[in-house]
Scaffold this active site. Sequence first.
Site, mmCIF file in Angstrom:
data_model
loop_
_atom_site.group_PDB
_atom_site.id
_atom_site.type_symbol
_atom_site.label_atom_id
_atom_site.label_comp_id
_atom_site.label_asym_id
_atom_site.label_seq_id
_atom_site.Cartn_x
_atom_site.Cartn_y
_atom_site.Cartn_z
ATOM 1 C CG HIS A 152 -1.621 1.296 1.357
ATOM 2 N ND1 HIS A 152 -1.166 2.152 2.558
ATOM 3 C CD2 HIS A 152 -2.772 1.736 0.774
ATOM 4 C CE1 HIS A 152 -2.242 3.191 2.515
ATOM 5 N NE2 HIS A 152 -2.892 2.892 1.200
ATOM 6 C CD GLU A 162 -2.512 2.710 -3.413
ATOM 7 O OE1 GLU A 162 -3.038 3.910 -3.538
ATOM 8 O OE2 GLU A 162 -3.076 1.808 -2.834
ATOM 9 C CG HIS A 163 -0.260 6.170 -0.453
ATOM 10 N ND1 HIS A 163 -0.713 7.355 0.333
ATOM 11 C CD2 HIS A 163 -1.266 5.431 -0.371
ATOM 12 C CE1 HIS A 163 -1.785 7.162 0.585
ATOM 13 N NE2 HIS A 163 -2.188 5.948 0.272
ATOM 14 C CD GLU A 192 -4.836 5.254 3.519
ATOM 15 O OE1 GLU A 192 -3.963 5.853 3.218
ATOM 16 O OE2 GLU A 192 -5.537 4.366 2.777
#
Lengths: 425, 425
Positions: free
Chosen positions: A70, A73-74, A145
């Site tokens: 993840h 991905e960012h 997040e």
Amino acid sequence: MMEKKIITSEILGEKYYEIKHPTGLDIYVMPKENYSSAYALFGTKYGSIDTRFKRSDSDQWTEVPEGIAHFLEHKLFESEDLDAFTRYAETGASANAYTSFDKTCYLFQCSDRFSDSLRILLDFVQSPYFTPATVQKEQGIIGQEITMYYDVAGWMATFNLLRCLFVNHPVRIDIAGTVDSISQITDKLLYDCYNTFYNLHNMALVVVGNVDVDELIAVCDECLKPAQPLSIERAFDNEPREIAKDYCEYHLAMSVPYFAFGYKEACTKPVQSQRDFIEMSVLLDIIAGDTSPLYKKLYDDGLINDSFGKEYFVGYGYEAVVFEGESTDPQAVADAIRAEVARLKTDGIDPEIFECVRRSHYGREIMAYNDIDTVANSIITCVFNDWDVFESMDIYRDITVEDLENRLSSIMLEEYSALSVVKSE
Amino acid sequence: MKEYSKISIADGVEVVFVPADRFKTNEIKISFCLPLCRDMVSANALTVSLLAGSSAEYPDLTSINKRLAYLYGADLASSVKKIGENQVMSLSVSGLNDRFSLGDRISTECIDLLLSLVFRPHLDENGAFYASDIMREQRLLVEKLKSEENEKRTYSMRRLEEIMFSEEPFAINCYGTIDGAGAVTADDVMSSWQNMLHRARVRLVVVGTADENDVVDRLRSAFSSVDREYVAPLTAVFKPVAEKVTTHTDRQDVKQGKLVLGFRVNMLPDDSRTSAMRAFCDAFGGGPYSRLFANVREKMSLCYYCSARYDRYKSCIFIQCGCEEQNMDKAVAEILNQLEEMKKGNFATELTASRIGLSDAINSAEDDSGIMLNWYSNQITDDIIKSPHDSSAENDAVTADQVLDCAHLVTLDTIYKLCSTEVTE
């Protein structure tokens, strides 16, 4: 040499192209007549559970911190000069990305300038740029997040259930990792993961909607960089049959408790077939769908509302059945599900409900082809699981009550069930 | 193919037909618009859900669900929303297009089902609603209201509305209150149902290939025995400028804070410049190209999310942020600083991106049958309907000068903070 195949479904009135690009990338294109927009998905078979792996060109197993897929991905949206969002702003495409347990996908939808947007997509996903400073900055944003989900009851109930059911499998960890695990991520680890999983042989490009196949191939020829053949082995040996614990409670300021109740399944093979998936989905609707006696009883007794749902939760090396929703009495719901499963194992499945559910799934499968985003995501799921995209229509046609009863006899065993509850203190 | 046709069939009752042969569904939605009022809001919300859960022909939810499953998995939904200071209750059915159904006329069956739910409810021998049906719906409505409290984004937005509009009907939650739900009687439900049929503005929207004349005939026949006493939708209380800034803080057991800002917009809903105001809002805080995303989130990392939304019907802009308490004041200061930048005309890049991005998104809406259904249904209070094409043409025509003017029409009214009970400062 490029191979191009056309696969057609008469029932659906749809066709798609399967293209093996010389660079190693598999491309799937479904043009849709009279649509004005197109949806593109560039994905890698790499998700949050891939924390231990071995490359075909190495003897060593590599372990990486949870949440790194993840995080990657960012970071991929950034580059040395313009980030991807700034570039898309010039073409007008609406862009996004997501990481799940077993894949990471970058996507855009647009009604104009498709080729320009596709160039941006293919370029930024193939151009990693990580530095210690940018990694450190992202740790703060992703930390926020992760914290946000600590207040989302459904999310917490589900992950706490997974922590009850699974002892070691990384599916028990939040897709974004933990504040602690992401603090261990470095630019070097990101490059290691990128160079392993973002190899075109481990990826797929799917485009659905208003698209010209030749134009798309021309952009791919221009932008794709050839990749060395590579295969990746994932760990599948570390999860016992037993569950970790059978109950978990988490406290949030809330008025109606939220629950997730589930059964851990045997998962005797790393990947389940499409027939496994469809039969389980139909079976779950027969057990607890909105035409079932159980649903009626829970609804009439005031124990569930329209937040109630169920899922065959499956991926590489994990398999479970999950029921979840709001309830004033989660324990009573869990007891009722256990009792209904026992009853169905003894009495068998009502043929009328079976027919209702099968007809309903069949119709919904066709209706799903309305939405280009749904179709594209469904195609990439099929591709990464090695399933045939159109085969589901045949499976819905020929499943039988006996198939489902056989399956039911060996699953949803009480000793492997657990309940997770989120409620006020 | 024309984009839509509108046929009036009684005073305040119309059919909007949106022909589209690219979908595998027919989508039908009937909406009833009544002025938002505290006395009837809970009863109205309860009634539409009750109508979706039983009828004379299908006396309980299971029998309706079996019917839907038999119709190849048709989907029935009820919803309540607030449009300006009106409460809009809707029932919708999405069903398989006839060409996939092996001979069944699914579209006709779906329309008949919808009309039977609305016009022939489940009543006892005295023509009253059953107490048991009302009690079930009271329980569901109370749980819905309570679950809003679980969802902190929704909850913080509702709280801002209560505080900012304490003297205006807009403060009323479209689902009413928990106490109000508990107090609804059978007479209230009867009044509510009668108001929907007799007094509300009614709009039936169809997206697909269903037979237009047949739909019109069926609705006309259904309304033939109804004496209409039509009440036009309300125009919301208009407060052009905020006189002072109100700040309110709530504390709860949450892990991440929420910050919501409410701005007054000095422009009436039917002003010819509303497309410029929408463009202003998008460049200011809408897309990933906006000033708020680029600065408050990306550059300064003050919020995990920070986005602005323009409510044309209430003449307001709302900004919602996920934000740690220690960053909230800095975030407010920076949001206002970005507004000042907009007022100075520093938005050329953002506006260019917004113009392309918004038009692209609006044109893409035509490829989603559900979005198209809501596009037309949500304009129920507007006398003039705009198609996506109309809207994107207006957006393309917006000039920088108009956006600059809009920036000067926005004033901060209320700041709402939802913070953890553990004070971090």
